[in-house]
Design a protein around this motif. Structure first.
Motif, PDB file in Angstrom:
ATOM      1  N   THR A   1       6.689   5.472   6.842  1.00 33.00           N
ATOM      2  CA  THR A   1       6.977   5.749   9.052  1.00 33.00           C
ATOM      3  C   THR A   1       6.747   4.538   9.817  1.00 33.00           C
ATOM      4  OG1 THR A   1       3.972   5.881   9.380  1.00 33.00           O
ATOM      5  CG2 THR A   1       5.447   7.921   8.602  1.00 33.00           C
ATOM      6  N   HIS A   2       6.767   4.679  11.042  1.00 31.72           N
ATOM      7  CA  HIS A   2       5.667   3.321  11.722  1.00 31.72           C
ATOM      8  C   HIS A   2       4.820   3.370  11.600  1.00 31.72           C
ATOM      9  CE1 HIS A   2      10.456   4.755  13.507  1.00 31.72           C
ATOM     10  NE2 HIS A   2      10.323   3.413  13.555  1.00 31.72           N
ATOM     11  N   ALA A   3       3.844   4.415  11.265  1.00 32.87           N
ATOM     12  CA  ALA A   3       2.596   3.866  11.607  1.00 32.87           C
ATOM     13  C   ALA A   3       2.409   3.278  10.409  1.00 32.87           C
ATOM     14  CB  ALA A   3       1.927   5.204  11.446  1.00 32.87           C
ATOM     15  N   ASP A   4       2.676   3.663   9.316  1.00 29.35           N
ATOM     16  CA  ASP A   4       2.075   2.428   8.029  1.00 29.35           C
ATOM     17  C   ASP A   4       2.579   1.472   7.734  1.00 29.35           C
ATOM     18  OD1 ASP A   4       1.595   5.055   6.934  1.00 29.35           O
ATOM     19  OD2 ASP A   4       3.729   5.666   6.042  1.00 29.35           O
ATOM     20  N   LEU A   5       4.277   1.179   9.028  1.00 26.22           N
ATOM     21  CA  LEU A   5       3.984  -0.145   8.960  1.00 26.22           C
ATOM     22  C   LEU A   5       3.092  -1.322   9.757  1.00 26.22           C
ATOM     23  CD1 LEU A   5       7.565  -0.271   8.966  1.00 26.22           C
ATOM     24  CD2 LEU A   5       6.915  -1.678   7.443  1.00 26.22           C
ATOM     25  N   ALA A   6       2.612  -0.265  10.630  1.00 29.04           N
ATOM     26  CA  ALA A   6       2.040  -1.336  12.172  1.00 29.04           C
ATOM     27  C   ALA A   6       1.159  -0.553  11.691  1.00 29.04           C
ATOM     28  CB  ALA A   6       1.472  -0.292  13.752  1.00 29.04           C
ATOM     29  N   ASP A   7       0.442  -0.694  10.970  1.00 29.84           N
ATOM     30  CA  ASP A   7      -0.909  -0.535  10.201  1.00 29.84           C
ATOM     31  C   ASP A   7      -1.834  -1.029   9.308  1.00 29.84           C
ATOM     32  OD1 ASP A   7      -1.630   1.193  12.539  1.00 29.84           O
ATOM     33  OD2 ASP A   7      -1.831   3.482  11.613  1.00 29.84           O
ATOM     34  N   TYR A   8      -0.669  -2.665   8.465  1.00 27.54           N
ATOM     35  CA  TYR A   8      -0.542  -2.268   7.362  1.00 27.54           C
ATOM     36  C   TYR A   8      -1.612  -4.265   7.615  1.00 27.54           C
ATOM     37  CZ  TYR A   8      -0.761  -5.421   2.999  1.00 27.54           C
ATOM     38  OH  TYR A   8      -0.944  -5.942   1.899  1.00 27.54           O
ATOM     39  N   ARG A   9      -2.797  -3.873   6.926  1.00 28.48           N
ATOM     40  CA  ARG A   9      -3.484  -5.409   7.853  1.00 28.48           C
ATOM     41  C   ARG A   9      -3.659  -5.873   5.773  1.00 28.48           C
ATOM     42  NH1 ARG A   9      -2.710  -3.638  11.272  1.00 28.48           N
ATOM     43  NH2 ARG A   9      -4.230  -3.201  13.046  1.00 28.48           N
ATOM     44  N   ALA A  10      -3.493  -7.446   5.664  1.00 30.60           N
ATOM     45  CA  ALA A  10      -3.893  -7.865   4.103  1.00 30.60           C
ATOM     46  C   ALA A  10      -5.504  -8.048   4.266  1.00 30.60           C
ATOM     47  CB  ALA A  10      -3.358  -9.496   4.364  1.00 30.60           C
ATOM     48  N   THR A  11      -5.776  -8.369   3.600  1.00 29.76           N
ATOM     49  CA  THR A  11      -7.521  -8.581   2.743  1.00 29.76           C
ATOM     50  C   THR A  11      -8.011  -9.922   2.308  1.00 29.76           C
ATOM     51  OG1 THR A  11      -9.677  -7.163   2.307  1.00 29.76           O
ATOM     52  CG2 THR A  11      -7.360  -7.351   1.228  1.00 29.76           C
TER      53      THR A  11
ATOM     54  N   THR B   1       0.788  -1.229  -0.350  1.00 29.71           N
ATOM     55  CA  THR B   1       0.253  -0.157  -0.088  1.00 29.71           C
ATOM     56  C   THR B   1       0.656   1.094   0.131  1.00 29.71           C
ATOM     57  OG1 THR B   1       0.097   0.082   2.733  1.00 29.71           O
ATOM     58  CG2 THR B   1      -1.620  -0.924   1.086  1.00 29.71           C
ATOM     59  N   ALA B   2       0.145   2.575  -0.047  1.00 31.46           N
ATOM     60  CA  ALA B   2       0.761   3.529  -0.278  1.00 31.46           C
ATOM     61  C   ALA B   2       0.789   4.308   0.585  1.00 31.46           C
ATOM     62  CB  ALA B   2       0.245   4.501  -1.900  1.00 31.46           C
ATOM     63  N   PRO B   3       1.952   4.800   1.909  1.00 29.85           N
ATOM     64  CA  PRO B   3       1.798   5.608   2.492  1.00 29.85           C
ATOM     65  C   PRO B   3       1.090   6.578   3.286  1.00 29.85           C
ATOM     66  CG  PRO B   3       4.365   5.700   1.703  1.00 29.85           C
ATOM     67  CD  PRO B   3       3.211   5.002   0.947  1.00 29.85           C
ATOM     68  N   ALA B   4       0.777   6.625   4.556  1.00 24.37           N
ATOM     69  CA  ALA B   4      -0.644   7.432   4.612  1.00 24.37           C
ATOM     70  C   ALA B   4      -0.057   8.956   3.935  1.00 24.37           C
ATOM     71  CB  ALA B   4      -0.827   8.017   6.353  1.00 24.37           C
ATOM     72  N   ALA B   5       1.202   9.419   3.525  1.00 19.97           N
ATOM     73  CA  ALA B   5       1.551  10.297   3.500  1.00 19.97           C
ATOM     74  C   ALA B   5       1.438  10.927   1.659  1.00 19.97           C
ATOM     75  CB  ALA B   5       3.224  11.336   4.007  1.00 19.97           C
ATOM     76  N   ALA B   6       1.597  10.047   0.702  1.00 18.86           N
ATOM     77  CA  ALA B   6       1.545   9.218  -0.150  1.00 18.86           C
ATOM     78  C   ALA B   6       0.833  10.821  -1.015  1.00 18.86           C
ATOM     79  CB  ALA B   6       1.087   8.233  -1.179  1.00 18.86           C
ATOM     80  N   ARG B   7       0.564  11.251  -2.032  1.00 21.53           N
ATOM     81  CA  ARG B   7       0.178  12.475  -3.013  1.00 21.53           C
ATOM     82  C   ARG B   7      -0.312  12.425  -4.346  1.00 21.53           C
ATOM     83  NH1 ARG B   7      -0.708  12.367   0.992  1.00 21.53           N
ATOM     84  NH2 ARG B   7      -1.613  14.043   2.781  1.00 21.53           N
ATOM     85  N   PRO B   8      -1.008  12.288  -5.329  1.00 19.47           N
ATOM     86  CA  PRO B   8      -0.777  11.820  -6.236  1.00 19.47           C
ATOM     87  C   PRO B   8       0.135  12.238  -7.495  1.00 19.47           C
ATOM     88  CG  PRO B   8      -3.269  12.661  -5.937  1.00 19.47           C
ATOM     89  CD  PRO B   8      -2.318  13.043  -4.592  1.00 19.47           C
ATOM     90  N   ASP B   9       1.086  13.232  -7.203  1.00 21.38           N
ATOM     91  CA  ASP B   9       1.571  14.281  -7.677  1.00 21.38           C
ATOM     92  C   ASP B   9       2.848  13.216  -7.856  1.00 21.38           C
ATOM     93  OD1 ASP B   9       2.292  15.300  -5.180  1.00 21.38           O
ATOM     94  OD2 ASP B   9       2.593  17.676  -5.860  1.00 21.38           O
ATOM     95  N   ARG B  10       3.257  12.605  -6.745  1.00 18.96           N
ATOM     96  CA  ARG B  10       4.251  11.903  -6.051  1.00 18.96           C
ATOM     97  C   ARG B  10       5.237  11.471  -7.144  1.00 18.96           C
ATOM     98  NH1 ARG B  10       4.544   9.236  -1.473  1.00 18.96           N
ATOM     99  NH2 ARG B  10       6.628   7.469  -1.139  1.00 18.96           N
TER     100      ARG B  10
END
Length: 577
Positions: free
Chosen positions: A261-271, A111-120
């Motif tokens: 970020t650390h939060a991006d890793l900790a929040d990842y969920r497979a679905t 998944t893209a990090p929470a800070a990712a933006r369309p103009d990346r």
């Protein structure tokens, strides 16, 4: 971890199997190639490296299930085939649970990090970045997902302890393994990996060249990482010292830092997602839906070919190549127009697979002339959708695993770090993915948002096509998949078509020179017959010959049990009992 159970039972087709046809001999189809094939009564593993295949089979012999074996295969591939997949990447897993008679689809896509933006991936002047500049460094790294997907599947289907699958790779990383010729070649030609200090110290000699093939390579840092994960579960990857190392490497890259970020890793969920199933002739073909385009495109190609007429067993003719290429052209036009992460974009899946719609698409094919380029169709349910998804860049650092265990469970797992060697960032003994470059670099087209643009938490569109087949009585019939970027769709679908429609056995189907189209030139593998090209060009095709290094791993049920075949273009091996 939450268990998101979205399970779809495989629907059975009330039909009778067609009589067996005489099959083209493997040597007639394969030319100079020698594919790796095995026949086994009870269980089979096919993977991209002999050490990985043997690790998986050893787990099966210990009483493990297909998912237990897949864990062992993936961890070993991380060690011996680091250019293609590993715990720094993602995967799609199809799993047939024979006891429950249910097919599960586990989405471990990055998944893209929470800070990712369309103009990346835009430069200051608004133009897209050069692909090579975007790949290398932290900017391209998505949140890895393969461990969470394996963990979720193991909780339901595992028979052995989680740690059991890690032991073969830990032992090999500690004692060392011989560098394969393929790994040596890819290390030598890669221009960027040497710039990473950890990778340079591990894979290259002090004076610069890659380690020679046959060199005993030890990776004690990976062994320590795997020991942590074996003991403490996937949390040991997404939190703690390993997570610290990932975040530091991504954000601290000197030239192209990222924002994970650390939060991006900790929040990842497979679905878990509904498997995507459709019929072809008398078979049930099941694949993966969005965010992968592989399952939809494969079923579209097969559906269009079925609409063109009855099966025609026998060797492939140039006219058959023409029909296949035209069907693929139509499917790729729809793929590029409509498919993206359906958690963010409404994808008209049912409409794209509607049999009447596919019949209309089939009528666009001229049996004597190529269309050159197809336009997307107007499938039911497309009204009100976002504009086309946009052209993405394909996965190239990818592997596929096919497994059947003696209980009749089956696994098709396509696993990737995207480009060969991913983002060229090594942490804790493994490489990080560059999966975010599978998003469209251009966030807008004609003033409107592109469906496959970068967005926080979004999964980029994929071409991976893990596939499981069922016969007319609902019995497991086969497992298939391949690496190869957007060419995966043609590699897998062409092979299924050869097996199911033209009577090829797995060895012959895999070994035959590749052909197809991605809605551009008609592509032929370099050793395809000259007659094919001559006839196709006379029919108006623009033919492009190229190396087509698939990594097909196929298992098909036959009279003697399971026949497994590994693609001769790579180093894979099929083994079973």
């Amino acid at each position: 971890m939450r268990r998101l159970l979205c399970i779809v039972a495989v629907l059975l087709l009330p039909a009778v199997m067609a009589p067996a046809q005489e099959r083209p001999a493997p040597e007639a189809a394969s030319g100079r190639r020698q594919a790796a094939e095995a026949v086994a009564r009870h269980e089979m593993v096919v993977a991209a490296n002999p050490l990985a295949t043997r690790a998986g089979l050893d787990i099966l012999r210990q009483g493990g299930s297909a998912i237990d074996a897949a864990i062992a295969v993936q961890m070993m591939l991380n060690l011996v085939e680091p250019q293609s997949s590993g715990i720094g990447g993602g995967a799609f897993i199809l799993y047939w649970d024979a006891g429950q008679k249910l097919l599960y689809a586990y989405d471990g896509r990055e998944t893209a990090p929470a800070a990712a933006r369309p103009d990346r991936f835009l430069q200051p002047d608004g133009r897209p970045m050069d692909f090579a500049a975007a790949v290398v460094g932290g900017r391209s790294v998505g949140v890895p997902g393969v461990l969470r997907a394996l963990e979720a599947a193991h909780r339901i289907h595992g028979r052995l302890d989680w740690a059991a699958g890690f032991q073969p790779a830990i032992a090999a990383a500690t004692a060392g393994f011989p560098v394969s010729p393929r790994l040596q070649r890819l290390l030598e030609i890669d221009p960027a990996l040497r710039r990473d200090p950890k990778a340079r110290a591990l894979f290259y000699t002090p004076d610069g060249p890659a380690l020679p093939a046959g060199t005993l390579l030890r990776n004690p840092e990976l062994a320590a990482t795997l020991q942590r994960i074996a003991a403490d579960g996937a949390d040991a990857f997404y939190r703690g010292p390993v997570a610290d190392a990932i975040v530091a490497a991504v954000r601290g890259h000197p030239d192209n830092p990222g924002d994970l970020t650390h939060a991006d890793l900790a929040d990842y969920r497979a679905t878990t997602r509904p498997p995507l199933c459709g019929s072809f002739r008398l078979m049930r073909v099941c694949g993966f839906g969005p965010p992968s385009s592989g399952g939809i495109a494969s079923l579209q190609i097969l559906g269009i070919l079925e609409a063109l007429g009855p099966a025609q067993p026998g060797p492939v003719t140039p006219e058959a190549v023409h029909l296949y290429a035209e069907a693929a052209r139509l499917a790729f036009a729809d793929r590029d127009a409509y498919v993206a992460d359906q958690d963010f974009v409404r994808v008209p899946v049912d409409g794209l697979l509607d049999r009447a719609y596919l019949a209309r698409r089939a009528r666009l094919i001229d049996p004597a002339r190529s269309s050159g380029r197809a336009e997307p169709g107007d499938p039911p349910g497309r009204r009100g959708l976002a504009p086309p998804a946009g052209l993405g860049l394909p996965e190239r650092g990818t592997s596929h695993v096919s497994i059947v265990d003696r209980a009749g469970n089956a696994l098709a797992m396509t696993t990737t770090i995207e480009n060969a060697f991913g983002a060229r960032l090594m942490v804790a003994g493994f490489l990080l993915n560059n999966q975010l470059t599978d998003f469209s670099f251009l966030p807008e087209r004609d003033g409107r948002a592109v469906a496959n643009r970068v967005e926080p938490g979004k999964r980029p569109r994929s071409s991976m096509a893990p596939t499981i087949l069922f016969d007319a009585s609902g019995r497991l019939y086969g497992v298939a998949g391949s690496p190869g970027g957007s060419a995966i769709i043609n590699y897998v679908t062409r092979s299924l078509w050869l097996i199911l429609d033209r009577g090829y056995d797995p060895l012959a189907a895999i070994s035959l020179p590749h052909f197809g189209s991605r809605n551009g030139p008609t592509e032929l593998e370099t050793d395809a017959p000259a007659e094919w090209q001559a006839v196709l060009e006379a029919m108006g095709h623009t033919v492009r010959r190229l190396e087509m290094t698939s990594g097909l791993h196929v298992i098909i049920r036959g009279p003697q049990g399971w026949t497994g075949a590994a693609d001769p273009r790579r180093e894979g091996l099929a083994l079973g009992d």
